[in-house]
Design an enzyme around this catalytic site. Structure first.
Site, PDB file in Angstrom:
ATOM      1  N   SER A 131       0.938  -1.205  -0.003  1.00 29.91           N
ATOM      2  CA  SER A 131      -0.147  -0.106  -0.207  1.00 29.91           C
ATOM      3  C   SER A 131       0.780   1.398  -0.022  1.00 29.91           C
ATOM      4  O   SER A 131       0.264   2.506  -0.160  1.00 29.91           O
ATOM      5  CB  SER A 131      -0.959  -0.020   1.292  1.00 29.91           C
ATOM      6  OG  SER A 131      -0.275  -0.047   2.426  1.00 29.91           O
TER       7      SER A 131
ATOM      8  N   THR B  20      -2.144  -6.457  -0.725  1.00 32.54           N
ATOM      9  CA  THR B  20      -3.118  -5.865   0.468  1.00 32.54           C
ATOM     10  C   THR B  20      -4.586  -5.824   0.055  1.00 32.54           C
ATOM     11  O   THR B  20      -4.895  -6.019  -1.062  1.00 32.54           O
ATOM     12  CB  THR B  20      -2.541  -4.381   0.554  1.00 32.54           C
ATOM     13  OG1 THR B  20      -2.862  -3.815  -0.951  1.00 32.54           O
ATOM     14  CG2 THR B  20      -0.938  -4.110   0.654  1.00 32.54           C
TER      15      THR B  20
ATOM     16  N   ASP C 156     -23.123  -1.385   8.203  1.00 32.18           N
ATOM     17  CA  ASP C 156     -22.632  -1.585   6.646  1.00 32.18           C
ATOM     18  C   ASP C 156     -23.605  -1.004   5.376  1.00 32.18           C
ATOM     19  O   ASP C 156     -24.355  -2.020   4.958  1.00 32.18           O
ATOM     20  CB  ASP C 156     -21.924  -3.015   6.367  1.00 32.18           C
ATOM     21  CG  ASP C 156     -20.963  -3.336   5.202  1.00 32.18           C
ATOM     22  OD1 ASP C 156     -21.279  -2.601   4.192  1.00 32.18           O
ATOM     23  OD2 ASP C 156     -20.047  -3.725   5.316  1.00 32.18           O
TER      24      ASP C 156
ATOM     25  N   ARG D 290      -8.282   2.619   7.837  1.00 33.48           N
ATOM     26  CA  ARG D 290      -7.293   3.618   7.190  1.00 33.48           C
ATOM     27  C   ARG D 290      -7.370   4.966   8.047  1.00 33.48           C
ATOM     28  O   ARG D 290      -8.636   5.187   8.743  1.00 33.48           O
ATOM     29  CB  ARG D 290      -8.094   3.803   5.778  1.00 33.48           C
ATOM     30  CG  ARG D 290      -7.783   2.839   4.737  1.00 33.48           C
ATOM     31  CD  ARG D 290      -6.267   2.789   4.253  1.00 33.48           C
ATOM     32  NE  ARG D 290      -6.091   1.849   3.377  1.00 33.48           N
ATOM     33  CZ  ARG D 290      -5.581   0.642   3.382  1.00 33.48           C
ATOM     34  NH1 ARG D 290      -5.662   0.248   4.445  1.00 33.48           N
ATOM     35  NH2 ARG D 290      -5.427   0.074   2.259  1.00 33.48           N
TER      36      ARG D 290
ATOM     37  N   ASP E  83      -4.211   2.097  15.095  1.00 29.75           N
ATOM     38  CA  ASP E  83      -3.350   1.664  14.091  1.00 29.75           C
ATOM     39  C   ASP E  83      -3.290   2.355  13.054  1.00 29.75           C
ATOM     40  O   ASP E  83      -2.063   2.234  12.284  1.00 29.75           O
ATOM     41  CB  ASP E  83      -3.822   0.056  13.968  1.00 29.75           C
ATOM     42  CG  ASP E  83      -2.756  -0.794  13.106  1.00 29.75           C
ATOM     43  OD1 ASP E  83      -1.675  -0.952  13.610  1.00 29.75           O
ATOM     44  OD2 ASP E  83      -2.853  -1.065  12.072  1.00 29.75           O
TER      45      ASP E  83
ATOM     46  N   GLU F 122      -0.490   9.762   7.652  1.00 27.70           N
ATOM     47  CA  GLU F 122       0.875   8.654   7.926  1.00 27.70           C
ATOM     48  C   GLU F 122       1.804   8.813   6.740  1.00 27.70           C
ATOM     49  O   GLU F 122       1.159   9.387   5.534  1.00 27.70           O
ATOM     50  CB  GLU F 122       0.266   7.115   7.687  1.00 27.70           C
ATOM     51  CG  GLU F 122      -0.559   6.726   8.883  1.00 27.70           C
ATOM     52  CD  GLU F 122      -1.046   5.227   8.737  1.00 27.70           C
ATOM     53  OE1 GLU F 122      -0.487   4.420   7.785  1.00 27.70           O
ATOM     54  OE2 GLU F 122      -1.937   4.887   9.220  1.00 27.70           O
TER      55      GLU F 122
ATOM     56  N   HIS G 188       0.127   0.995  11.876  1.00 29.56           N
ATOM     57  CA  HIS G 188      -0.458   0.330  10.800  1.00 29.56           C
ATOM     58  C   HIS G 188       0.051  -1.032  10.500  1.00 29.56           C
ATOM     59  O   HIS G 188       0.530  -1.291   9.434  1.00 29.56           O
ATOM     60  CB  HIS G 188      -0.305   1.212   9.534  1.00 29.56           C
ATOM     61  CG  HIS G 188      -1.389   1.199   8.608  1.00 29.56           C
ATOM     62  ND1 HIS G 188      -1.711   1.837   7.774  1.00 29.56           N
ATOM     63  CD2 HIS G 188      -2.033  -0.045   8.402  1.00 29.56           C
ATOM     64  CE1 HIS G 188      -2.645   1.607   6.957  1.00 29.56           C
ATOM     65  NE2 HIS G 188      -2.789   0.356   7.291  1.00 29.56           N
TER      66      HIS G 188
ATOM     67  N   GLY H  72      -2.747  -5.797  10.382  1.00 29.89           N
ATOM     68  CA  GLY H  72      -2.792  -6.926   9.444  1.00 29.89           C
ATOM     69  C   GLY H  72      -1.553  -7.493   9.131  1.00 29.89           C
ATOM     70  O   GLY H  72      -1.636  -8.534   8.177  1.00 29.89           O
TER      71      GLY H  72
END
Length: 372
Positions: free
Chosen positions: A48, A69, A149, A211, A235, A240, A257, A260
């Protein structure tokens, strides 16, 4: 026959020694992906931090981009479509890793703050590959789960989903697991903003493991300052790698970050990249062995506390140590990500039922192997 030219981001693990069978491979750090470096490449393997758009690709012969990713906002998909460049991300590759991150953050909260998740309400915003697994782990820990969602609710019907406003009024934890969408009906930039902070009723813990731009830094700080938010698990950060030092100081648990970044999740992403390349270019590998981390030599965890599940989770993932390192070296955000030691997921570990007591079923629900 001309051999493929592959340019791979050097921090994508597990592909070295495999990609070489498919072509001539050049490994570069993301900051060295420049037009001259990729001009003659047929295939880019990225993550990413490598931005793939017109500026990089316009005068290249790149045919394929594979990203290890789940996200793809670093790829200019519109330009790729215009230029005839095929691209793939790796949806779901690290979903278990983020679920592990969530469960371990809960374990740390329980140990450090005496916080019992049983009966608490979690609002999960974004219920895709990651959100579903976070919901599974939350349920295993005895939490009541609210799901938000809107795209899924429109496609599947509203049953089982609630509004963001309902989550704001009922949840003790709100966890964001959405993709970054910059415009349109399902825009997620600053999904948590001042308006949402004003709606918060139960002084929740806020978690962002998707994100950075999903949560507005100024709104988070105001929520903490005014007592609308109890604590933050961060995270992913706006701006960033140049993250807000004020927000880091105010954050209960902060990481660079890496939610994952499990060994299995990284292998899944790398394997997906290779598989898409094989399909696109009509190639085969001589070995059918999948890319996978070396099995643990000692998978059985030995527990000694009266909080066995929390101990097990914190043995598999030293999350507070990651937090301390970020606070000491916050100016080295990307270096911390590159140097990060990937933990193994709970499914790779064994726990004795007799040591787990009442938590055996929960541990199994999170993914641990339970042996007699």
């Amino acid at each position: 026959m001309k051999r493929l030219k592959i340019v791979a981001e050097s921090s994508v693990p597990y592909i070295q020694g495999v990609a070489e069978e498919l072509g001539e491979v050049t490994y570069l750090p993301s900051e060295e992906f420049a037009p001259e470096a990729v001009k003659e490449a047929d295939w880019l393997i990225i993550r990413s931090t490598t931005k793939c758009g017109r500026a990089l690709l316009e005068h290249s012969r790149v045919q394929l981009i594979t990203s290890a990713t789940i996200g793809f906002d670093h790829i200019d998909t519109h330009f790729c479509h215009q230029a005839g460049i095929t691209w793939y991300n790796a949806p779901g590759c690290n979903a278990e890793a983020v679920a592990q991150y969530f469960a371990t953050a809960i374990a740390l909260r329980a140990v450090e703050c005496g916080w019992d998740p049983r009966g608490k309400v979690i609002g999960i915003v974004g219920v895709g590959n990651v959100g579903r697994r976070v919901a599974r782990n939350a349920g295993a820990l005895g939490m009541k789960v609210l799901l938000n969602d809107p795209p899924r609710a429109r496609a599947e019907g509203s049953a089982g989903f609630v509004s963001l406003q309902e989550i704001a009024t009922r949840a003790d934890i709100i966890a964001f697991h959405v993709p970054l969408i910059k415009e349109g009906e399902d825009k997620t930039v600053h999904l948590l903003d001042d308006r949402l902070v004003d709606l918060l009723q139960r002084k929740p813990i806020i978690m962002n493991a998707c994100r950075g731009a999903v949560t507005d830094t100024s709104a988070l700080l105001r929520g903490l300052r005014e007592g609308k938010i109890t604590d933050l698990v961060m995270d992913c950060w706006e701006g960033e790698p140049n993250i807000s030092q004020e927000l880091l100081k105010q954050t209960w648990l902060g990481t660079p970050h890496i939610a994952g970044f499990s060994a299995q999740g990284k292998a899944n992403g790398a394997r997906t990249c290779i598989e898409h390349g094989l399909e696109h270019f009509g190639l085969k590998l001589s070995s059918s062995e999948p890319l996978y981390p070396t099995p643990l030599s000692a998978p059985l965890l030995h527990l000694s506390s009266d909080q066995p599940l929390w101990e097990a989770l914190l043995q598999t993932f030293g999350i507070r140590g990651v937090d301390r390192t970020l606070r000491e070296r916050s100016q080295e955000f990307e270096t911390l990500r590159r140097e990060y030691h990937y933990p193994y997921e709970p499914s790779e570990y064994q726990l004795r039922r007799c040591e787990m007591g009442e938590w055996a079923e929960a541990a199994q629900g999170i993914g641990f192997q339970i042996i007699e």
